[in-house]
Design a protein around this motif. Structure first.
Motif, PDB file in Angstrom:
ATOM      1  N   PHE A 140      37.908  42.834  42.932  1.00  0.00           N
ATOM      2  CA  PHE A 140      38.888  41.752  42.779  1.00  0.00           C
ATOM      3  C   PHE A 140      40.142  42.048  43.598  1.00  0.00           C
ATOM      4  O   PHE A 140      40.536  43.201  43.731  1.00  0.00           O
ATOM      5  N   TYR A 193      44.199  40.763  43.504  1.00  0.00           N
ATOM      6  CA  TYR A 193      45.262  40.040  42.828  1.00  0.00           C
ATOM      7  C   TYR A 193      46.548  40.185  43.628  1.00  0.00           C
ATOM      8  O   TYR A 193      46.736  41.160  44.345  1.00  0.00           O
ATOM      9  N   LEU A 208      49.846  38.590  37.037  1.00  0.00           N
ATOM     10  CA  LEU A 208      48.794  38.787  38.030  1.00  0.00           C
ATOM     11  C   LEU A 208      48.103  37.457  38.307  1.00  0.00           C
ATOM     12  O   LEU A 208      47.729  36.746  37.379  1.00  0.00           O
ATOM     13  N   LEU A 240      44.824  35.857  40.468  1.00  0.00           N
ATOM     14  CA  LEU A 240      43.595  36.235  41.161  1.00  0.00           C
ATOM     15  C   LEU A 240      43.462  35.459  42.460  1.00  0.00           C
ATOM     16  O   LEU A 240      43.494  34.225  42.467  1.00  0.00           O
ATOM     17  N   PHE A 262      37.458  37.208  44.463  1.00  0.00           N
ATOM     18  CA  PHE A 262      36.663  38.319  43.969  1.00  0.00           C
ATOM     19  C   PHE A 262      35.273  38.276  44.568  1.00  0.00           C
ATOM     20  O   PHE A 262      34.872  37.276  45.174  1.00  0.00           O
ATOM     21  N   ASP A 264      42.286  31.878  41.800  1.00  0.00           N
ATOM     22  CA  ASP A 264      43.208  30.776  41.513  1.00  0.00           C
ATOM     23  C   ASP A 264      44.115  30.423  42.693  1.00  0.00           C
ATOM     24  O   ASP A 264      44.605  29.296  42.782  1.00  0.00           O
ATOM     25  N   PHE A 301      50.217  44.648  29.603  1.00  0.00           N
ATOM     26  CA  PHE A 301      49.498  43.400  29.814  1.00  0.00           C
ATOM     27  C   PHE A 301      48.338  43.287  28.832  1.00  0.00           C
ATOM     28  O   PHE A 301      47.578  44.236  28.628  1.00  0.00           O
ATOM     29  N   ARG A 344      35.342  38.346  35.219  1.00  0.00           N
ATOM     30  CA  ARG A 344      36.727  37.937  35.445  1.00  0.00           C
ATOM     31  C   ARG A 344      37.537  38.091  34.163  1.00  0.00           C
ATOM     32  O   ARG A 344      37.124  37.685  33.093  1.00  0.00           O
ATOM     33  N   PHE A 365      44.808  37.431  32.466  1.00  0.00           N
ATOM     34  CA  PHE A 365      45.919  38.287  32.060  1.00  0.00           C
ATOM     35  C   PHE A 365      47.108  37.481  31.570  1.00  0.00           C
ATOM     36  O   PHE A 365      47.399  36.391  32.071  1.00  0.00           O
TER      37      PHE A 365
END
Lengths: 111, 114
Positions: free
Chosen positions: A33, A35, A43, A45, A48, A59, B88, B101, B104
């Motif tokens: 991944f 970020y 964070l 994304l 990935f 995103d 987090f 996935r 967060f």
């Protein structure tokens, strides 16, 4: 111990440059991944990958691309860096219990 | 739903207990995680809990899970100045489970005063 390394801790680039951020893992994990982390936004994304040559948008993929030619390596590419891509970039891999293991991060500044 | 909610700041005195709270979004979440980030560093996995558990203890850390309220908390006993960091909360659910996935929260900045 899982080891995730990133090619640089700090990077300074100019607007319009092509930027490569490299991530390497040593645990034979399939999922990797990318970020970005910005103050107050947490964070987010970017992309990935769940296998070699396989990728999926996260995103905020705009302005980024990725490459996964080998299982252990996942690269993030900024085709033409812009100042709004100044950020902390974090790479992670997926472990056995779906936990993610993170690299130390690359702080990128685009001037 | 992809909004994992955490309060942004928490301050405690050294030696006290800290409780960091998180509200997650999906009742079908299978795994829930707590991460710690020290200044300038990546995220470090602290602990995780499966959705079929309601408590997990690991030395000074206690995780409580309330599935009915979709509430997760992290308690740090005898908080030390070295615990100052951003914490987090993260969840995994739905299609994310297949792809690995995580979602967060924005992180809680814990400050420990001597």
């Amino acid at each position: 111990d899982v080891k995730v390394t990133q090619s640089s801790r700090y990077l300074v680039k100019r607007t319009g440059e092509k930027v490569f951020l490299e991530c390497v893992q040593d645990m034979d994990h399939e999922n990797m991944f990318w970020y970005r982390q910005d103050p107050g936004l947490g964070l987010r994304l970017i992309y990935f990958s769940y296998d070699v040559k396989m990728k999926e948008k996260g995103d905020i993929p705009e302005g980024y691309s990725v490459s996964r030619e080998k299982k252990e390596r996942f690269s993030l590419i900024l085709e033409s860096a812009s100042t709004n891509q100044t950020s902390m970039y974090l790479c992670a891999t997926r472990g056995r219990y779906n936990e993610q293991f993170f690299g130390p991060g690359t702080r990128l500044t685009v001037l | 739903g992809e909004d994992v909610e955490q309060s942004l700041f928490l301050s405690v005195r050294e030696g006290d207990s800290s409780v960091i709270n998180c509200t997650y979004t999906d009742s079908s979440s299978t795994y829930l995680y707590w991460y710690k980030q020290e200044p300038g560093a990546g995220l470090q996995l602290l602990t995780y809990i499966f959705s079929n558990m309601d408590m997990k203890q690991d030395q000074r850390l206690t995780v409580l899970l309330n599935k009915k309220d979709k509430h997760l908390s992290l308690r740090i006993a005898d908080t030390q100045t070295g615990d100052s960091a951003i914490y987090f909360c993260a969840e995994m659910y739905g299609r994310g489970s297949t792809l690995g996935r995580l979602y967060f929260g924005r992180g809680t900045q814990l400050t420990v005063w001597p």
